[in-house]
Write a protein that holds these residues in place. Structure first.
Motif, PDB file in Angstrom:
ATOM      1  N   ALA A  81     -43.358   3.512 -51.041  1.00 36.75           N
ATOM      2  CA  ALA A  81     -43.962   4.822 -50.760  1.00 36.75           C
ATOM      3  C   ALA A  81     -43.708   5.220 -49.310  1.00 36.75           C
ATOM      4  N   TYR A  82     -43.983   6.473 -49.020  1.00 39.03           N
ATOM      5  CA  TYR A  82     -43.902   6.982 -47.646  1.00 39.03           C
ATOM      6  C   TYR A  82     -45.244   7.594 -47.283  1.00 39.03           C
ATOM      7  N   LYS A  83     -45.910   7.030 -46.255  1.00 40.65           N
ATOM      8  CA  LYS A  83     -47.202   7.554 -45.788  1.00 40.65           C
ATOM      9  C   LYS A  83     -46.939   8.577 -44.690  1.00 40.65           C
ATOM     10  N   ARG A  84     -47.119   9.831 -45.037  1.00 45.08           N
ATOM     11  CA  ARG A  84     -46.806  10.901 -44.091  1.00 45.08           C
ATOM     12  C   ARG A  84     -47.740  10.906 -42.882  1.00 45.08           C
ATOM     13  N   ASP A  85     -49.013  10.550 -43.105  1.00 45.10           N
ATOM     14  CA  ASP A  85     -49.968  10.595 -42.003  1.00 45.10           C
ATOM     15  C   ASP A  85     -49.601   9.619 -40.886  1.00 45.10           C
ATOM     16  N   SER A  86     -49.148   8.423 -41.264  1.00 44.92           N
ATOM     17  CA  SER A  86     -48.779   7.430 -40.251  1.00 44.92           C
ATOM     18  C   SER A  86     -47.270   7.339 -40.056  1.00 44.92           C
ATOM     19  N   LYS A  87     -46.529   8.158 -40.793  1.00 43.71           N
ATOM     20  CA  LYS A  87     -45.063   8.147 -40.765  1.00 43.71           C
ATOM     21  C   LYS A  87     -44.528   6.718 -40.955  1.00 43.71           C
ATOM     22  N   GLN A  88     -44.979   6.103 -42.019  1.00 43.21           N
ATOM     23  CA  GLN A  88     -44.601   4.728 -42.326  1.00 43.21           C
ATOM     24  C   GLN A  88     -44.037   4.617 -43.731  1.00 43.21           C
ATOM     25  N   LEU A  89     -42.988   3.817 -43.849  1.00 43.88           N
ATOM     26  CA  LEU A  89     -42.461   3.450 -45.159  1.00 43.88           C
ATOM     27  C   LEU A  89     -43.188   2.193 -45.621  1.00 43.88           C
ATOM     28  N   ILE A  90     -43.744   2.201 -46.829  1.00 41.66           N
ATOM     29  CA  ILE A  90     -44.395   1.014 -47.385  1.00 41.66           C
ATOM     30  C   ILE A  90     -43.331   0.239 -48.161  1.00 41.66           C
ATOM     31  N   PRO A 136     -38.785   6.731 -51.880  1.00 43.59           N
ATOM     32  CA  PRO A 136     -39.359   5.684 -52.732  1.00 43.59           C
ATOM     33  C   PRO A 136     -38.398   5.328 -53.871  1.00 43.59           C
TER      34      PRO A 136
END
Length: 284
Positions: A102-111, A42
């Motif tokens: 941000a980084y969403k670990r649950d969906s392994k996605q970079l916002i 981030p």
């Protein structure tokens, strides 16, 4: 900057691919990221390509195994609720920069965000405008009881009524264009305050000096004095009750009427606040 690090790594891969006559693939890129012990965090700025539109945003290929997601509200500083198709067409398959929010670990996605990048760059330009003290010509987008709203580099700014020249108050403010100077620019609080008076006075400095005797028109009366519109500049000046030259003034309205013409002497020019004070004492 992270963006340029990625380009360097990508170029290295392409050179190796050319040597062995193989095409560049995303797997190659991902393996090189591991080889260089490289990570996305981030606050970084990365290069990516929008490749798919979803109901609430866009999917972005950032050249790594982690997917990138651009929410609709992060597409631009502008209101893009009704412009998603237009933005998709203009950005589809185009490589550009994105800010990692941000980084969403649950969906392994970079916002991701384009809006945040525009915000950062807008403030850099605003700081430059502030340092150069330039006059801006801006369109009024809307008004309220307190003043008018205009956009500076895509960011909303406020012009208080006290900093609007008198002729602007007499006009229908919405969709008018006004000259303004920055009065306050605070990135931490996201405050942008402008002054139309300061700009008008800055433009008219070659026409007005302390000590000048000028003609004006009474446009407003208060208990503490009258406001005079100086004819040759259309700048509002305060003729304070203490500068009238009369000993006893029970009611200022018995001395002046609206639209009265009178001569006054300029005794003070406040360039910072866009204010002028005048006097009727010692006119000779």
């Amino acid at each position: 900057m992270v963006y340029y690090q990625i380009i360097y790594i990508k170029n290295s891969i392409m050179k190796k691919s050319e040597q062995i006559n193989q095409g560049f693939t995303e797997k190659d890129f991902a393996s090189m990221l591991k080889e260089y012990n490289y990570s996305l965090n981030p606050g970084d700025v990365v290069a990516g390509t929008i490749f798919n539109k979803e109901s609430c945003g866009f999917l972005v290929n950032v050249g790594a195994e982690i997917a990138g997601f651009l929410p609709i509200e992060e597409v631009s500083l502008k209101n893009t609720k009704n412009l998603t198709s237009i933005y998709y067409l203009s950005l589809h398959n185009q490589t550009r920069e994105f800010f990692i929010m941000a980084y969403k670990r649950d969906s392994k996605q970079l916002i991701l965000s384009i809006r945040r990048l525009e915000y950062i760059r807008a403030w850099k330009r605003i700081k430059q405008i502030e340092s150069e003290d330039v006059v801006l010509r801006l369109k009024i987008t809307r008004s309220n009881k307190g003043g008018a709203i205009a956009l500076v580099e895509g960011l909303e700014s406020f012009i208080p009524n006290s900093h609007l020249a008198i002729e602007m108050k007499m006009l229908q403010i919405k969709n008018s264009s006004v000259s303004c100077k920055l009065l306050l620019a605070n990135e931490k609080t996201n405050q942008l305050i402008l002054s139309n008076k300061k700009a008008v006075l800055s433009i008219a400095t070659n026409q007005l000096n302390v000590g000048d005797i000028v003609e004006g028109t009474v446009v407003k009366m208060e208990k503490y004095g009258v406001f005079v519109l100086i004819n040759k500049t259309n700048i509002l000046a305060l003729l304070h009750i203490s500068e009238l030259g009369y000993k006893n003034i029970p009611n200022i309205r018995k001395i002046f009427n609206i639209n009265d013409s009178l001569k006054v002497k300029v005794i003070h020019i406040d360039m910072e606040q866009g204010r002028i004070s005048v006097s009727q004492k010692n006119l000779n």
